[in-house]
Design a protein around this motif. Structure first.
Motif, PDB file in Angstrom:
ATOM      1  N   GLY A  35      33.727  43.898  42.100  1.00 55.94           N
ATOM      2  CA  GLY A  35      34.416  44.627  43.156  1.00 55.94           C
ATOM      3  C   GLY A  35      33.503  45.614  43.859  1.00 55.94           C
ATOM      4  N   GLU A  36      32.677  46.309  43.071  1.00 60.70           N
ATOM      5  CA  GLU A  36      31.763  47.278  43.653  1.00 60.70           C
ATOM      6  C   GLU A  36      30.772  46.595  44.605  1.00 60.70           C
ATOM      7  OE1 GLU A  36      32.739  48.772  39.439  1.00 60.70           O
ATOM      8  OE2 GLU A  36      32.461  46.873  40.480  1.00 60.70           O
ATOM      9  N   ILE A  60      36.058  48.242  39.288  1.00 60.94           N
ATOM     10  CA  ILE A  60      36.907  47.901  40.431  1.00 60.94           C
ATOM     11  C   ILE A  60      37.226  46.404  40.389  1.00 60.94           C
ATOM     12  CG2 ILE A  60      37.080  47.857  42.949  1.00 60.94           C
ATOM     13  CD1 ILE A  60      35.114  50.145  43.067  1.00 60.94           C
ATOM     14  N   ASN A  61      38.512  46.058  40.275  1.00 62.66           N
ATOM     15  CA  ASN A  61      38.879  44.646  40.273  1.00 62.66           C
ATOM     16  C   ASN A  61      39.032  44.138  41.717  1.00 62.66           C
ATOM     17  OD1 ASN A  61      41.447  45.381  41.220  1.00 62.66           O
ATOM     18  ND2 ASN A  61      42.317  45.443  39.159  1.00 62.66           N
ATOM     19  N   GLN A  64      41.671  46.038  43.962  1.00 61.73           N
ATOM     20  CA  GLN A  64      41.206  47.350  44.417  1.00 61.73           C
ATOM     21  C   GLN A  64      40.116  47.203  45.477  1.00 61.73           C
ATOM     22  OE1 GLN A  64      40.141  48.495  40.437  1.00 61.73           O
ATOM     23  NE2 GLN A  64      41.832  49.964  40.256  1.00 61.73           N
ATOM     24  N   LYS A  67      41.692  46.164  48.782  1.00 61.39           N
ATOM     25  CA  LYS A  67      42.361  47.298  49.434  1.00 61.39           C
ATOM     26  C   LYS A  67      41.354  48.173  50.161  1.00 61.39           C
ATOM     27  CE  LYS A  67      45.593  51.077  48.492  1.00 61.39           C
ATOM     28  NZ  LYS A  67      46.380  51.772  47.432  1.00 61.39           N
ATOM     29  N   SER A  68      40.227  48.425  49.518  1.00 57.01           N
ATOM     30  CA  SER A  68      39.197  49.267  50.124  1.00 57.01           C
ATOM     31  C   SER A  68      38.582  48.596  51.354  1.00 57.01           C
ATOM     32  CB  SER A  68      38.102  49.557  49.093  1.00 57.01           C
ATOM     33  OG  SER A  68      37.040  50.273  49.680  1.00 57.01           O
ATOM     34  N   LYS A  91      51.149  42.528  42.449  1.00 57.13           N
ATOM     35  CA  LYS A  91      50.070  43.494  42.670  1.00 57.13           C
ATOM     36  C   LYS A  91      49.243  43.102  43.881  1.00 57.13           C
ATOM     37  CE  LYS A  91      49.536  44.991  37.849  1.00 57.13           C
ATOM     38  NZ  LYS A  91      48.633  45.011  36.666  1.00 57.13           N
ATOM     39  N   VAL A  95      48.433  44.681  48.672  1.00 60.51           N
ATOM     40  CA  VAL A  95      47.238  44.811  49.512  1.00 60.51           C
ATOM     41  C   VAL A  95      47.449  44.139  50.867  1.00 60.51           C
ATOM     42  CG1 VAL A  95      44.727  44.428  49.543  1.00 60.51           C
ATOM     43  CG2 VAL A  95      45.897  44.747  47.378  1.00 60.51           C
TER      44      VAL A  95
END
Length: 439
Positions: A35-36, A60-61, A64, A67-68, A91, A95
Motif C-alpha cells: 500500500g505504501e 497500509i492495506n 487504505q 482511499k488515499s 469495507k 472507498v
C-alpha cells in the motif's frame, strides 16, 4: 493509450496482469507490492487507473491505499482480489471503487472493468452523470426519461460487445446461458442493435426485466412483446406468424425475434417454433434472431434436437465467459459444461498430475503457473508449484538450467519414465474411482 498502475504483492499476478494488459493495448505505468509503495508510485507516475489488491503486507492495506490515492489524486480504483466475502466487500465499498474483480478473472472481465471505470471517470469530468456524478453510472443505451422512477441495472455493455461475434445478428442463433444477468444484457443489446438498424422486433419471454427499458418502442410498435406463460408455448407460433405477416405488409421485410424459453420444458412445442422459424428462412424471408435456454434445464438429447439446423451456437458459462462456434464445426452433442468451482477443486486437489503433464519440454515454474491459469482459470499458490519442482529435482527426476532470468526445468531420462508411470497411475486411479466406462 490509458496508463495503469498494478498493485499486488504476488509477483506472478503482477506479471500476468502486465502481460495481459499490454496485449489489450494498455500502457503499464508501474507496479507496486504494498500500500505504501502504491501511494508513492501513484504520485510519481500519475496513472489513469489503479488495479489494487486488497490484502497486502505492510501497515497500509489495499483499501487504505485506495482511499488515499482516490481522495488525494482523484484516480479511479478497481479492486482485484481473491476475497469476495461480505465483510471485505463492505469495507471496499466505503472507498467508492470503480470496479471489483474477483480472482481468478479473464481478459474480458478485466477489459470490461477498466473500460467502464474509465468511462465513468470521463463522464464525471464532463459532469454528465446523473444524481451523484461522482458515483453513479448512466446505464448504457438507457433513455433516462422513460424509467418510470425505477433505477435499472447497469449494463456491462463493453463486455457484451467483446464477447459476442459480430455476425450473431445475421442469422439464427441458439443461446445457452447459466447466468440470467448475462441473458438480460444480451437481449437488451440485441434489441438496441435491431432498433438501430430499423428492424421490426418480436421479443417473447417467460420472465425478463428487458421490456421496461423500451416503453417508447413498445408503445410505437417497433418492438412487440409476448409473455410465454407456463404450458402456453403453443400460442407462440400464431404470434410469430402474425408478426411476420404484419411486418411484411408494412414493407418491413427485415425481422428480428428473441425467444427466451427459460421457464418451460415444453420441448415438443418449442421444436415446432424452431422449425417454423427455419421454414421462414428457407422461404427467403429476411429474418434473424435468438432462441435462448437456461442450459441447466436441458440435457444432451434436447440440446442436439434444438441445435439441428441452427448455424450458430453461443454458450455463456458465466459472467464474462462465453464460447461461440458454428454448429457444423462443433457438434452440440459433444458439448459438456461443468462449473468453474469444480474445475478449481479438481485442479487444486490433483495438482501433481497437472504439473507433471506440463513437463514434456523445458519449462519454468512461472510458465506452469501461467498455463494452469490460461487453461483452467485457476490461480494456484506459486509455493506449491515450486515445492513440487524442487522435490522432483532433488530425487533426480528433473534438471534445471538457467536461461536469462528464468529457471527452466526438464525431465531427465529417469524423470521421463517416472512421469509416464505416475500419469498412468493417476489415470488408472481416476478410472477405478469413477468407473472405466465413465471416462
Amino acid at each position: 493509450m490509458s496508463k495503469i498502475l498494478i498493485v499486488d504483492d504476488e509477483a506472478i499476478i503482477t506479471m500476468q496482469l502486465e502481460e495481459r494488459l499490454s496485449l489489450l493495448g494498455y500502457k503499464i505505468a508501474g507496479m507496486a507490492a504494498s500500500g505504501e509503495e502504491a501511494i508513492e508510485k501513484a504520485k510519481k507516475v500519475k496513472p489513469d487507473i489503479v488495479l489494487m489488491d486488497i490484502v497486502m503486507p505492510g501497515k497500509i492495506n489495499g483499501i487504505q491505499a485506495a482511499k488515499s490515492i482516490h481522495s488525494e489524486m482523484d484516480i479511479p480504483i478497481v479492486f482485484v482480489t481473491a476475497y469476495a466475502d461480505d465483510t471485505i466487500i463492505e469495507k471496499a465499498k466505503c472507498v467508492n471503487p470503480y470496479g471489483y474483480i474477483v480472482k481468478p478473472f479473464n481478459e474480458l472481465e478485466l477489459k470490461a472493468a477498466i473500460e467502464v471505470a474509465l468511462f465513468r471517470k470521463a463522464a464525471e469530468q464532463k459532469g454528465s452523470a446523473r444524481k451523484d456524478p461522482a458515483r453513479e453510472p448512466v446505464p448504457v443505451g438507457e433513455n433516462t426519461d422513460e424509467t418510470n422512477g425505477e433505477e435499472p441495472e447497469f449494463i456491462d455493455l463493453p463486455e457484451i460487445k467483446t464477447v459476442l461475434l459480430d455476425d450473431i445478428f445475421n442469422g439464427i442463433t441458439l443461446f445457452l446461458y447459466t447466468d440470467p444477468v448475462v441473458k438480460e444484457q444480451v437481449f437488451r443489446f440485441a434489441i438496441e442493435n435491431g432498433l438501430k438498424n430499423k428492424k421490426q422486433i418480436l421479443f417473447a419471454y417467460s420472465r425478463s426485466t428487458t421490456p421496461k427499458y423500451f416503453p417508447k418502442e413498445i408503445q410505437q410498435g417497433t418492438l412487440m412483446t409476448h409473455r410465454i406463460k407456463k404450458n402456453e408455448v403453443f400460442t407462440l407460433p400464431q404470434v410469430f406468424e402474425d408478426f411476420c405477416r404484419t411486418a411484411v405488409e408494412g414493407d418491413t421485410a427485415s425481422l428480428r425475434f428473441l425467444f427466451d424459453f427459460s421457464e418451460t420444458d415444453e420441448f415438443k412445442e418449442i421444436l415446432a417454433v424452431k422449425n417454423q422459424v427455419l421454414l421462414k428462412v428457407e422461404k427467403k424471408l429476411s429474418v434473424s434472431g435468438i432462441i435462448a435456454f437456461h442450459i441447466g434445464r436441458i440435457d444432451q438429447n434436447v440440446m442436439k434436437s434444438l441445435s439441428l439446423g441452427i448455424p450458430m451456437i453461443i454458450v455463456s458459462t458465466g459472467k464474462g465467459t462465453s464460447m461461440s462456434f458454428a454448429n457444423h464445426s462443433f457438434p452440440a452433442d459433444s458439448l459438456s459444461v461443468v462449473p468453474q468451482a469444480m474445475v478449481d477443486e479438481i485442479v487444486k486437489k490433483s495438482l501433481e498430475p497437472v504439473v507433471l503433464s506440463f513437463l514434456v519440454k523445458p519449462i519454468s515454474g512461472y510458465d506452469i503457473l501461467h498455463e494452469i491459469h490460461n487453461r483452467y482459470k485457476v490461480l494456484v499458490p506459486q509455493a506449491r508449484i515450486y515445492t513440487l519442482l524442487y522435490n522432483l529435482q532433488k530425487k533426480g527426476y528433473l534438471e534445471m538450467k538457467v536461461s536469462g532470468k528464468s529457471k527452466l526445468y526438464s525431465p531427465t531420462a529417469k524423470g521421463r519414465e517416472h512421469i509416464r508411470k505416475k500419469l498412468d497411475e493417476f489415470r488408472c486411479t481416476f478410472q477405478h474411482i469413477i468407473g472405466r466406462d465413465s471416462i
